[in-house]
Scaffold this motif. Structure first.
Motif, PDB file in Angstrom:
ATOM      1  N   CYS A 174       0.821  -1.221   0.000  1.00 55.45           N
ATOM      2  CA  CYS A 174       0.000   0.000   0.000  1.00 55.45           C
ATOM      3  C   CYS A 174       0.851   1.266   0.000  1.00 55.45           C
ATOM      4  O   CYS A 174       0.325   2.373   0.093  1.00 55.45           O
ATOM      5  N   SER A 189       5.955   1.154  -4.176  1.00 55.25           N
ATOM      6  CA  SER A 189       4.594   1.249  -4.694  1.00 55.25           C
ATOM      7  C   SER A 189       4.518   0.370  -5.921  1.00 55.25           C
ATOM      8  O   SER A 189       5.537   0.067  -6.528  1.00 55.25           O
ATOM      9  N   LEU A 213      -4.856   2.200   6.206  1.00 57.51           N
ATOM     10  CA  LEU A 213      -4.972   1.428   4.968  1.00 57.51           C
ATOM     11  C   LEU A 213      -5.908   2.087   3.963  1.00 57.51           C
ATOM     12  O   LEU A 213      -6.940   2.642   4.340  1.00 57.51           O
ATOM     13  N   SER A 253      -8.635   0.217  -0.983  1.00 51.92           N
ATOM     14  CA  SER A 253      -8.446  -0.984  -1.807  1.00 51.92           C
ATOM     15  C   SER A 253      -8.152  -2.220  -0.961  1.00 51.92           C
ATOM     16  O   SER A 253      -8.010  -3.316  -1.488  1.00 51.92           O
ATOM     17  N   VAL A 254      -8.051  -2.026   0.362  1.00 49.73           N
ATOM     18  CA  VAL A 254      -7.827  -3.164   1.258  1.00 49.73           C
ATOM     19  C   VAL A 254      -9.096  -3.448   2.049  1.00 49.73           C
ATOM     20  O   VAL A 254      -9.662  -2.554   2.681  1.00 49.73           O
TER      21      VAL A 254
END
Length: 330
Positions: free
Chosen positions: A27, A38, A65, A68-69
């Motif tokens: 992340c 990245s 986070l 997208s997690v």
């Protein structure tokens, strides 16, 4: 420009030491003074981060986070229902990074049945589609410690149940429907900075050493057991390589250890040296001088990791560098 390719990833054992570091790496969350990694521009990740029960994990990590997690709590790798539910809700997955384990040889030996169910979860492999690529964290404890340094094709003969359960899963993975798209990374003892996403059940051996030396608490460190300890961020880089490039022709077993063959006392000395602690409280001791404990421990499982370094182009650090990077402020 073409739209970025989004890879759908399942990470098991996400709340553990390596799981947290890997999530941070994927992340782009900076962990220390090094710049965060990245994904390549043409690639993005969608991550389902499954973990069993670390109470504090969600509250500590969710603000850090990205969206997208997705965190999935109470994931039970030994339960077919738990696995189905994650696969049905968040799958299909392109890549599975499988870290969940009973990772302490002592705990595994005491709870043999649970260790077998968690460390050799056959129903997990059965439930995953053959198209999923698997990255499995195995262990240097598959070797018996009498014939170092080990190469991948040396005979694996674990001396404890932990090593046995991990080796059994390697075999199921690499002889089953996923054999063309899987890697088993035989990791040494992983060392590194404290976990980036909040508390963790167990930090690395470096935090234990730092703590004892700082408090000057008398501690005995073995001098006669050797491993090629590996830096947690090097492990993350190796895993991220396979996520980004796919496994393709590179499926199989790899040793994953750092540049130096060291004992526990060597690790304590490196921490004392870098942090300026007095070594007076650290006593060297031979495990061979003790009566056999409840768990057999292989004496020298140092290994050669050239195969992995050549496959990925990523060199792994030695002990002094990992200590420096783990305690940057001192």
């Amino acid at each position: 420009a073409s739209a970025p390719m989004v890879k759908n990833i399942l990470l098991t054992g996400a709340s553990g030491t390596l799981g947290q570091h890997l999530l941070a790496a994927l992340c782009g969350i900076a962990v220390d003074d090094s710049s965060p990694s990245s994904p390549p521009d043409d690639q993005q990740y969608n991550i389902t981060a499954a973990y069993h029960s670390l109470e504090t994990f969600e509250s500590h990590s969710s603000s850090l986070l990205p969206s997208s997690v997705r965190l999935v709590k109470n994931f039970d790798i030994s339960s077919a229902n738990s696995i189905k539910s994650v696969l049905n809700t968040h799958g299909p997955f392109d890549i599975v990074v499988h870290l969940a384990a009973v990772s302490s040889p002592g705990v595994a030996e005491k709870n043999a049945e649970a260790a077998r169910q968690i460390n050799t979860p056959s129903s997990f492999l059965d439930a995953l589609p053959a198209t999923a690529q698997l990255i499995f964290l195995s262990t240097d404890q598959v070797y018996d410690g009498t014939n170092a340094p080990y190469e991948e094709n040396d005979e694996a003969r674990p001396v404890n149940l932990y090593g046995e359960t991990k080796l059994e899963f390697e075999r199921q993975l690499l002889n089953g429907k996923h054999k063309m798209g899987s890697v088993a990374l035989r990791s040494s003892l992983i060392l590194g900075p404290a976990t980036p996403l909040g508390a963790c059940r167990k930090q690395t051996f470096l935090q234990f050493v730092h703590d004892r030396l700082k408090k000057q608490e008398e501690t005995q460190f073995f001098t006669d057991e050797y491993r090629n300890v590996v830096y947690v961020k090097d492990v993350c880089k190796q895993i991220q390589y396979f996520i980004d490039h796919g496994i393709g022709e590179k499926s199989g077993v790899y040793n994953m250890g750092g540049a130096d063959r060291v004992s526990r006392l060597d690790i304590a000395m490196a921490v004392a040296d870098h942090c300026g602690f007095d070594m007076a409280c650290a006593k060297g001791m031979e495990r061979a001088s003790l009566p056999p404990g409840p768990v057999a421990s292989p004496p020298d499982i140092s290994m050669n990791s050239t195969k992995l370094e050549e496959a990925t182009g990523i060199k792994m650090l030695g002990l002094a560098d990992m200590v420096k990077l783990s305690f940057p402020a001192s």
